[in-house]
Design a protein around this motif. Structure first.
Motif, PDB file in Angstrom:
ATOM      1  N   LYS A  32      39.776  25.043   6.447  1.00 10.43           N
ATOM      2  CA  LYS A  32      38.777  24.675   7.465  1.00 10.43           C
ATOM      3  C   LYS A  32      38.558  23.168   7.511  1.00 10.43           C
ATOM      4  CE  LYS A  32      36.471  29.098   7.342  1.00 10.43           C
ATOM      5  NZ  LYS A  32      36.238  29.670   8.630  1.00 10.43           N
ATOM      6  N   GLY A  35      40.782  21.737   9.975  1.00  5.76           N
ATOM      7  CA  GLY A  35      40.781  22.351  11.301  1.00  5.76           C
ATOM      8  C   GLY A  35      41.648  23.588  11.395  1.00  5.76           C
ATOM      9  N   GLU A  37      42.889  27.551  11.020  1.00  7.73           N
ATOM     10  CA  GLU A  37      42.323  28.859  11.372  1.00  7.73           C
ATOM     11  C   GLU A  37      43.235  29.951  10.820  1.00  7.73           C
ATOM     12  OE1 GLU A  37      41.865  31.462  15.466  1.00  7.73           O
ATOM     13  OE2 GLU A  37      41.949  29.281  15.601  1.00  7.73           O
ATOM     14  N   ALA A  68      47.350  17.583  11.553  1.00  5.78           N
ATOM     15  CA  ALA A  68      46.344  18.321  10.776  1.00  5.78           C
ATOM     16  C   ALA A  68      47.024  19.199   9.729  1.00  5.78           C
ATOM     17  CB  ALA A  68      45.468  19.167  11.698  1.00  5.78           C
TER      18      ALA A  68
END
Length: 104
Positions: A32, A35, A37, A68
Protein backbone atom coordinates in the motif's frame (compact mmCIF):
# COMPACT_ATOMS: atom_id res chain seq x y z
CA UNK A 1 9.27 3.83 -17.90
CA UNK A 2 5.56 3.64 -18.50
CA UNK A 3 2.87 5.70 -16.79
CA UNK A 4 0.45 2.80 -17.35
CA UNK A 5 -0.49 0.35 -14.58
CA UNK A 6 1.56 -2.80 -14.23
CA UNK A 7 0.64 -6.17 -12.77
CA UNK A 8 2.96 -8.37 -10.77
CA UNK A 9 2.51 -12.12 -11.02
CA UNK A 10 4.31 -14.42 -8.60
CA UNK A 11 4.41 -18.21 -8.53
CA UNK A 12 5.96 -20.05 -5.62
CA UNK A 13 5.70 -23.12 -3.45
CA UNK A 14 5.53 -22.73 0.32
CA UNK A 15 7.88 -25.08 2.20
CA UNK A 16 7.84 -23.36 5.59
CA UNK A 17 4.41 -21.91 6.40
CA UNK A 18 5.60 -20.12 9.55
CA UNK A 19 8.32 -18.22 7.67
CA UNK A 20 5.91 -17.39 4.87
CA UNK A 21 3.35 -16.08 7.40
CA UNK A 22 6.01 -13.64 8.67
CA UNK A 23 6.30 -12.37 5.10
CA UNK A 24 2.52 -12.12 4.67
CA UNK A 25 2.16 -10.08 7.89
CA UNK A 26 4.39 -7.30 6.58
CA UNK A 27 3.53 -7.50 2.89
CA UNK A 28 0.33 -5.46 2.69
CA UNK A 29 1.55 -2.27 4.44
CA UNK A 30 4.57 -2.08 2.11
CA UNK A 31 2.39 -2.83 -0.93
CA UNK A 32 0.00 0.00 0.00
CA UNK A 33 2.91 2.37 0.74
CA UNK A 34 3.80 2.16 -2.98
CA UNK A 35 0.23 2.42 -4.27
CA UNK A 36 -0.07 -1.32 -4.84
CA UNK A 37 -3.35 -3.20 -4.89
CA UNK A 38 -3.78 -6.90 -4.14
CA UNK A 39 -5.95 -8.61 -6.77
CA UNK A 40 -6.05 -12.35 -6.03
CA UNK A 41 -4.19 -15.55 -5.26
CA UNK A 42 -4.81 -19.16 -6.21
CA UNK A 43 -3.31 -22.35 -4.80
CA UNK A 44 -4.65 -24.53 -7.63
CA UNK A 45 -4.47 -22.58 -10.90
CA UNK A 46 -5.33 -24.35 -14.15
CA UNK A 47 -3.23 -24.21 -17.31
CA UNK A 48 -5.28 -24.69 -20.49
CA UNK A 49 -2.35 -24.79 -22.90
CA UNK A 50 1.42 -24.89 -22.80
CA UNK A 51 3.70 -25.94 -20.01
CA UNK A 52 2.16 -25.35 -16.62
CA UNK A 53 4.26 -23.60 -14.01
CA UNK A 54 5.13 -25.81 -11.05
CA UNK A 55 2.16 -26.26 -8.74
CA UNK A 56 2.08 -23.71 -6.01
CA UNK A 57 0.57 -20.36 -5.19
CA UNK A 58 -0.04 -17.78 -7.92
CA UNK A 59 -0.43 -14.21 -6.64
CA UNK A 60 -1.49 -11.19 -8.72
CA UNK A 61 -1.30 -7.58 -7.62
CA UNK A 62 -0.90 -4.27 -9.41
CA UNK A 63 0.73 -0.86 -9.18
CA UNK A 64 -0.32 2.40 -10.80
CA UNK A 65 3.01 2.69 -12.69
CA UNK A 66 6.19 0.79 -13.43
CA UNK A 67 8.08 3.29 -11.25
CA UNK A 68 5.82 2.44 -8.29
CA UNK A 69 6.40 -1.30 -8.80
CA UNK A 70 10.15 -0.83 -9.08
CA UNK A 71 10.17 1.35 -5.96
CA UNK A 72 8.22 -1.33 -4.08
CA UNK A 73 10.61 -4.09 -5.10
CA UNK A 74 13.70 -2.00 -4.30
CA UNK A 75 12.33 -0.67 -1.00
CA UNK A 76 14.79 -1.70 1.74
CA UNK A 77 11.85 -2.61 4.00
CA UNK A 78 10.48 -4.93 1.31
CA UNK A 79 13.87 -6.48 0.63
CA UNK A 80 14.33 -7.14 4.33
CA UNK A 81 10.83 -8.61 4.61
CA UNK A 82 11.30 -10.75 1.50
CA UNK A 83 14.03 -12.71 3.29
CA UNK A 84 11.15 -14.50 5.06
CA UNK A 85 9.64 -15.39 1.68
CA UNK A 86 12.99 -16.56 0.39
CA UNK A 87 13.51 -18.71 3.51
CA UNK A 88 10.01 -20.20 3.44
CA UNK A 89 9.28 -20.68 -0.26
CA UNK A 90 10.73 -21.70 -3.58
CA UNK A 91 10.05 -18.85 -6.00
CA UNK A 92 9.46 -19.91 -9.60
CA UNK A 93 8.93 -16.40 -10.93
CA UNK A 94 8.13 -12.82 -9.95
CA UNK A 95 7.13 -11.07 -13.17
CA UNK A 96 6.00 -7.55 -14.07
CA UNK A 97 3.44 -7.33 -16.89
CA UNK A 98 2.78 -3.95 -18.52
CA UNK A 99 -0.75 -2.76 -19.30
CA UNK A 100 -1.70 -1.64 -22.76
CA UNK A 101 -1.83 2.11 -23.33
CA UNK A 102 -5.31 3.56 -23.68
CA UNK A 103 -6.79 3.37 -27.18
CA UNK A 104 -8.15 6.52 -28.75
Amino acid sequence: MSDQPVHIIANFTVQDAAKYREYEKGFFPILKKHGGEFITFDDSSVTFEGTAPPQGRVVIFKFPTEDAATSWYNDPDYQSLSEHRRAGTTLNFLTMVHSLPPRN
